[in-house]
Design a protein around this motif. Structure first.
Motif, PDB file in Angstrom:
ATOM      1  N   GLU A  45      -1.030  41.723 -20.242  1.00 50.33           N
ATOM      2  CA  GLU A  45      -0.768  42.209 -21.547  1.00 50.33           C
ATOM      3  C   GLU A  45      -1.861  41.855 -22.875  1.00 50.33           C
ATOM      4  O   GLU A  45      -2.146  42.824 -23.539  1.00 50.33           O
ATOM      5  CB  GLU A  45       0.569  41.960 -22.273  1.00 50.33           C
ATOM      6  CG  GLU A  45       1.583  42.769 -21.397  1.00 50.33           C
ATOM      7  CD  GLU A  45       1.569  44.435 -21.215  1.00 50.33           C
ATOM      8  OE1 GLU A  45       1.297  44.939 -22.220  1.00 50.33           O
ATOM      9  OE2 GLU A  45       1.819  45.125 -20.323  1.00 50.33           O
ATOM     10  N   SER A  46      -2.284  40.703 -22.564  1.00 46.26           N
ATOM     11  CA  SER A  46      -3.167  40.407 -23.639  1.00 46.26           C
ATOM     12  C   SER A  46      -4.540  40.941 -23.598  1.00 46.26           C
ATOM     13  O   SER A  46      -5.115  41.053 -24.869  1.00 46.26           O
ATOM     14  CB  SER A  46      -3.671  38.764 -23.035  1.00 46.26           C
ATOM     15  OG  SER A  46      -4.383  38.858 -22.121  1.00 46.26           O
ATOM     16  N   GLY A  47      -5.100  41.750 -22.533  1.00 43.83           N
ATOM     17  CA  GLY A  47      -6.243  42.479 -22.650  1.00 43.83           C
ATOM     18  C   GLY A  47      -7.561  41.829 -22.582  1.00 43.83           C
ATOM     19  O   GLY A  47      -8.552  42.311 -22.894  1.00 43.83           O
ATOM     20  N   ASP A  48      -7.243  40.492 -22.430  1.00 43.48           N
ATOM     21  CA  ASP A  48      -8.453  39.587 -22.318  1.00 43.48           C
ATOM     22  C   ASP A  48      -9.367  39.741 -21.002  1.00 43.48           C
ATOM     23  O   ASP A  48     -10.261  39.221 -20.883  1.00 43.48           O
ATOM     24  CB  ASP A  48      -8.236  38.251 -22.725  1.00 43.48           C
ATOM     25  CG  ASP A  48      -7.655  37.985 -24.244  1.00 43.48           C
ATOM     26  OD1 ASP A  48      -8.164  39.004 -25.134  1.00 43.48           O
ATOM     27  OD2 ASP A  48      -7.065  37.262 -24.465  1.00 43.48           O
ATOM     28  N   SER A  69     -10.354  41.058 -17.414  1.00 40.56           N
ATOM     29  CA  SER A  69     -11.523  42.259 -16.917  1.00 40.56           C
ATOM     30  C   SER A  69     -10.472  42.890 -15.853  1.00 40.56           C
ATOM     31  O   SER A  69      -9.441  42.521 -15.614  1.00 40.56           O
ATOM     32  CB  SER A  69     -12.609  41.741 -16.156  1.00 40.56           C
ATOM     33  OG  SER A  69     -12.298  41.099 -14.959  1.00 40.56           O
ATOM     34  N   TYR A  70     -10.958  44.198 -15.406  1.00 41.14           N
ATOM     35  CA  TYR A  70     -10.148  45.079 -14.600  1.00 41.14           C
ATOM     36  C   TYR A  70      -9.686  44.247 -13.226  1.00 41.14           C
ATOM     37  O   TYR A  70      -8.794  44.331 -12.750  1.00 41.14           O
ATOM     38  CB  TYR A  70     -10.579  46.242 -14.150  1.00 41.14           C
ATOM     39  CG  TYR A  70      -9.901  47.106 -13.423  1.00 41.14           C
ATOM     40  CD1 TYR A  70      -8.877  47.622 -13.844  1.00 41.14           C
ATOM     41  CD2 TYR A  70     -10.487  47.543 -12.115  1.00 41.14           C
ATOM     42  CE1 TYR A  70      -7.995  48.490 -12.753  1.00 41.14           C
ATOM     43  CE2 TYR A  70      -9.823  48.314 -11.239  1.00 41.14           C
ATOM     44  CZ  TYR A  70      -8.471  48.729 -11.693  1.00 41.14           C
ATOM     45  OH  TYR A  70      -7.685  49.667 -10.804  1.00 41.14           O
ATOM     46  N   SER A 106      -7.298  41.555 -13.760  1.00 44.95           N
ATOM     47  CA  SER A 106      -5.958  42.116 -13.692  1.00 44.95           C
ATOM     48  C   SER A 106      -5.339  42.487 -12.624  1.00 44.95           C
ATOM     49  O   SER A 106      -4.056  42.337 -12.309  1.00 44.95           O
ATOM     50  CB  SER A 106      -5.821  43.146 -14.763  1.00 44.95           C
ATOM     51  OG  SER A 106      -6.503  44.262 -14.184  1.00 44.95           O
ATOM     52  N   HIS A 134       1.542  49.152 -14.492  1.00 40.02           N
ATOM     53  CA  HIS A 134       0.240  48.702 -14.923  1.00 40.02           C
ATOM     54  C   HIS A 134      -0.808  49.183 -13.837  1.00 40.02           C
ATOM     55  O   HIS A 134      -1.925  49.831 -14.062  1.00 40.02           O
ATOM     56  CB  HIS A 134       0.048  47.324 -14.899  1.00 40.02           C
ATOM     57  CG  HIS A 134      -1.369  46.816 -15.220  1.00 40.02           C
ATOM     58  ND1 HIS A 134      -1.933  46.897 -16.252  1.00 40.02           N
ATOM     59  CD2 HIS A 134      -2.368  46.136 -14.213  1.00 40.02           C
ATOM     60  CE1 HIS A 134      -3.157  46.401 -16.386  1.00 40.02           C
ATOM     61  NE2 HIS A 134      -3.247  46.069 -15.182  1.00 40.02           N
ATOM     62  N   THR A 194      -4.012  52.014 -14.175  1.00 36.57           N
ATOM     63  CA  THR A 194      -5.397  51.676 -14.362  1.00 36.57           C
ATOM     64  C   THR A 194      -6.097  52.174 -13.032  1.00 36.57           C
ATOM     65  O   THR A 194      -7.190  51.663 -12.964  1.00 36.57           O
ATOM     66  CB  THR A 194      -5.461  50.202 -14.335  1.00 36.57           C
ATOM     67  OG1 THR A 194      -4.535  49.591 -13.198  1.00 36.57           O
ATOM     68  CG2 THR A 194      -4.580  49.734 -15.830  1.00 36.57           C
ATOM     69  N   LYS A 226      -9.415  53.809 -13.468  1.00 37.36           N
ATOM     70  CA  LYS A 226     -10.455  53.074 -13.948  1.00 37.36           C
ATOM     71  C   LYS A 226     -11.552  52.824 -12.698  1.00 37.36           C
ATOM     72  O   LYS A 226     -12.746  52.349 -12.944  1.00 37.36           O
ATOM     73  CB  LYS A 226     -10.038  51.662 -14.472  1.00 37.36           C
ATOM     74  CG  LYS A 226      -9.386  51.846 -15.933  1.00 37.36           C
ATOM     75  CD  LYS A 226      -9.132  50.610 -16.381  1.00 37.36           C
ATOM     76  CE  LYS A 226      -8.312  50.633 -17.611  1.00 37.36           C
ATOM     77  NZ  LYS A 226      -8.261  49.188 -18.231  1.00 37.36           N
TER      78      LYS A 226
END
Length: 821
Positions: A545-548, A550-551, A554, A582, A586, A589
């Motif tokens: 959830e932090s978004g820091d 990479s794909y 995650s 999630h 994604t 992507k």
């Protein structure tokens, strides 16, 4: 009464003990005081005697000092010097010592010049002037050269001690100069001028030297290999060649010696660790064979130790950019020498994990895994991986893991990710599986003697005894090491690994080590304690959830979470719906560009999330994932499309109700919402897999085959069934098998074989005859050089235009006349 008065009262034992203790202490103090006083007196006497002897040796007379005047400063300095220059006077007899004391009191004898014949006066006048004393000393002529005297040991006689001297022989300086001049031409004759070699001659000379050194190395190595116990001393001779000083061949010879010694140690080293002998073992008498073996083991261990120290020094010199005093090897050549040394250390790390100094090699190798040089770093990482893969017991792996964990912590987690990726090669999962099978198949218990006597006859007992003996031997052969010891080592290793992983998750969440940590957690998640599951899942979800991240990172988080839940986490009542959402959100992507490599992790996640957890997955969720995967297969590379279609095939077999997607009619209320990110509420049952018809016309033959197979309902038999080489492979294996990393079609495109025609049309046959003749005529014309006159051509063009206009006007007038008539 008198007897009673004279009789002393007997003291008690306690009083006696008390008084005796005090007496002993007083006696000890008195003894120490006496020793100190006698030592001071002895030092004082020694100083006096040494001063007297020094004054007697000196040439010039020293004037007598007034005893009333004292010079404390100089005396302290002299005492310190005299204590340093102690003479062996304690070796003299008592009579000699007494005589020297008397002489020390008679200062007049010792302070006068011994060469003079002046009588000795026992008493001196008190008020005699110093100048008068100096005038009484006999003069020596300046012309006569002063003779240097060598003072010998004195002779003792009845009259006293007679000092002995001898003249020092004087060497004439002129003769020395003549001798030196005579020696110089001889030296000049011996020295020959150094012949300058050309480049070709120098190379030939170097080749010759190198060949001699190679033959020497080969001879020593073959002698050691033929009989190691007898020729163990030749290891020292071979190791001394590591200090080769010839600058022409120094680097090459040192490299050859390093590699030769490494191979020798790998061959002659025993399969056990050599321990040092105890004092009791050294003192006992042993046979010659045992003594020879002990000498071989001691020599081998010492030479192996020195060899490792040499390799360590080579690496240190290269790291510190430090040259030796001899400057035989340049800094540029030291890099190649250090690479050979590191390669040898890596070979010994893998080949001799049981032998002495293995922990020292680990301490050397682990920092080099994080070296700036990519070659050395990869070399060390590969060696550690190889050690992990072949280490069955786990002792060597535990040592390496401890050092790596401490190194990562000491560097504040600023290390190469390759260091932590080596953890993935640990052989812990297989041992845990083996342990479970041993728990299921419990060991067979042997019958006791009483049980045998009750149930079996004498002959049966005999056969039973032989059978049990054979079973014990077979069991010992199978289990070379204790299972409990293995389990203990692996448990300790895993604890250190998880501590390292959790530290990075807690303190260095933005570190480049995070992908390696998540990948490691995904592999060993089934071995984590259940108590940490809740906290670990919370941390993983917060990272996503932090978004820091990479794909790919995650995806590793999702994979780790489901590995945790698929093992011991089955007993926990945890709904991982947020992880499903999630991944579903994604998936798009992924494309045919940089993120194509992430398809492999997605395939592994889908296998854990949907196939292995089929009982916890709803029908709506399965339909939504099948639909989105078919859409994704349209815009990725062919190997990714094959892996995705293979996953859909598995899901269709796992969830039979997915055949709704092959029907045009909608099921239930609602319309399919492809843009919605919630798989449970997108109404996937109201759509169809129209993407398969597009994939059926794909340029890749395997993609076409899978699309046709899925359109037919993924049958296991019939004309539309897949071949065994496709149906038996997992989606991840198919993704790797048809990879296009080599930038070629896989499988290669077949060349089309067209039928030969009798008449082959050439380019001229397509042209008409007029055009071909015109081309030939222009080609045959010879170009002539003529001056260009643009005015001539301009006038001709103007005339033609004018005549054309006049013709048009004349025709126009005629037309108007005709119309008027």
């Amino acid at each position: 009464m008198k007897a009673r008065r004279n009789k002393k009262q007997v003291p008690s034992f306690r009083k006696l003990l008390k008084t005796s203790k005090v007496k002993l202490e007083n006696k000890l103090k008195n003894k120490q005081f006496k020793q100190q006083s006698t030592l001071k007196k002895y030092r004082k006497e020694q100083r006096k005697l040494r001063q007297a002897v020094k004054d007697a040796v000196s040439k010039k007379p020293i004037p007598l000092e007034d005893p009333k005047k004292k010079r404390p400063g100089k005396r302290i300095e002299r005492e310190e010097e005299e204590e340093e220059e102690a003479l062996p006077l304690d070796m003299m007899d008592e009579d000699d010592l007494q005589l020297m004391k008397d002489l020390g009191q008679r200062a007049s004898f010792l302070t006068r010049d011994l060469s003079s014949s002046e009588p000795v006066h026992a008493r001196k006048r008190k008020h005699e002037h110093v100048i008068d004393k100096y005038e009484k000393i006999p003069r020596t002529l300046q012309t006569a050269p002063e003779k240097e005297l060598i003072h010998l040991l004195p002779i003792k006689d009845k009259s006293g001690i007679i000092p002995q001297t001898r003249e020092k022989p004087v060497i004439d300086s002129n003769q020395d100069e003549e001798n030196q001049e005579e020696m110089e031409p001889e030296e000049e004759i011996i020295e020959e001028p150094i012949k300058e070699l050309t480049l070709e001659e120098h190379l030939i000379e170097r080749k010759k030297k190198l060949q001699e050194k190679k033959m020497r190395i080969a001879a020593l190595a073959s002698a050691i290999l033929s009989d190691p116990e007898s020729n163990i001393k030749k290891l020292k001779e071979l190791r001394s060649m590591l200090m080769e000083q010839d600058p022409d061949v120094a680097v090459t010879v040192r490299k050859l010696v390093i590699v030769s010694l490494m191979e020798l140690f790998k061959d002659i080293t025993p399969s056990y660790k050599i321990r040092p002998l105890t004092e009791a073992e050294k003192s006992t008498k042993i046979r010659k064979e045992t003594q020879k073996l002990r000498e071989f083991e001691e020599g081998l261990v010492s030479q192996y130790k020195f060899y490792l120290e040499n390799l360590e020094q080579i690496v240190k010199d290269w790291k510190q950019r430090k040259l030796k005093k001899s400057n035989v090897v340049s800094l540029k050549a030291y890099k190649g020498l250090a690479e050979v040394a590191v390669k040898s250390l890596c070979e010994l790390l893998v080949a001799l994990p049981h032998f002495n100094f293995h922990n020292n090699i680990i301490v050397l190798i682990v920092p080099l895994m994080n070296d700036m040089s990519k070659l050395i770093s990869e070399m060390c990482c590969e060696a550690v991986k190889k050690l992990f893969k072949q280490d069955k017991l786990g002792q060597a792996s535990l040592g390496v893991i401890k050092v790596i964990s401490g190194f990562v912590k000491g560097r504040n987690y600023e290390v190469r990710p390759e260091m932590l990726k080596t953890f993935l090669c640990l052989r812990i999962k297989e041992v845990e599986v083996k342990k479970d099978t041993e728990d299921i198949n419990k060991q067979k218990k042997f019958m006791t003697f009483k049980e045998k006597r009750k149930t079996l006859s004498r002959m049966q007992r005999k056969w039973k005894k032989a059978e049990e003996k054979l079973e014990r031997e077979l069991r010992e052969a199978e289990a070379s090491e204790s299972t409990e010891k293995k389990l203990k080592l692996h448990t300790e290793t895993l604890n250190i690994v998880f501590v390292t992983y959790f530290r990075i998750l807690k303190k260095a969440q933005r570190s480049p080590l995070l992908p390696a940590v998540l990948e490691g957690l995904a592999k060993f998640a089934h071995l984590i304690n259940v108590e940490f599951f809740d906290d670990l899942l919370v941390v993983l979800h917060s990272l996503i959830e932090s978004g820091d991240l990479s794909y790919q990172e995650s995806l590793h988080c999702v994979q780790t979470a489901f590995h945790v839940l698929s093992g011991q986490g089955d007993v926990l009542n945890i709904d991982p719906m947020k992880f499903y959402t999630h991944l579903y959100k994604t998936l798009f992507k992924l494309h045919a560009g940089a993120t194509n490599e992430g398809v492999e992790i997605v395939l592994q996640c889908l296998d854990v999330m949907l196939t292995k957890r089929r009982k916890q997955v709803s029908q709506q969720r399965a339909l939504a994932f099948v639909k989105r995967l078919c859409t994704l297969a349209l815009h990725v590379l062919p190997n990714s499309s094959i892996g995705i279609l293979a996953t859909n095939r598995t899901l269709m077999h796992t969830f039979p109700k997915t055949d709704l997607l092959f029907d045009n009619e909608s099921q239930g209320s609602g319309v399919f919402l492809p843009e919605l990110d919630e798989p449970e509420y997108c109404n996937a049952q109201n759509t169809a897999l129209w993407e398969l018809h597009a994939l059926r016309r794909h340029y890749h033959p395997i993609v076409q085959r899978f699309a046709a197979h899925l359109i037919a309902g993924a049958p296991s038999e019939g004309s539309e069934a897949l071949k065994p080489e496709l149906s038996r492979r997992s989606p991840a294996e198919l993704f790797e098998a048809y990879s296009m990393a080599a930038m070629t079609f896989n499988p290669p495109v077949e060349s089309s074989h067209s039928k030969r025609k009798d008449k082959v049309l050439q380019g001229d046959s397509f042209l008409s005859e007029e055009i071909s003749q015109l081309i030939k005529r222009h080609c045959s014309e010879v170009a002539t050089q003529s001056p260009l006159d643009f005015t001539k051509y301009l006038e001709a063009s103007v005339r033609t235009r004018a005549s054309h206009c006049c013709g048009l006007s004349h025709r126009g007038a005629q037309a108007l006349d005709a119309q008027a008539q």
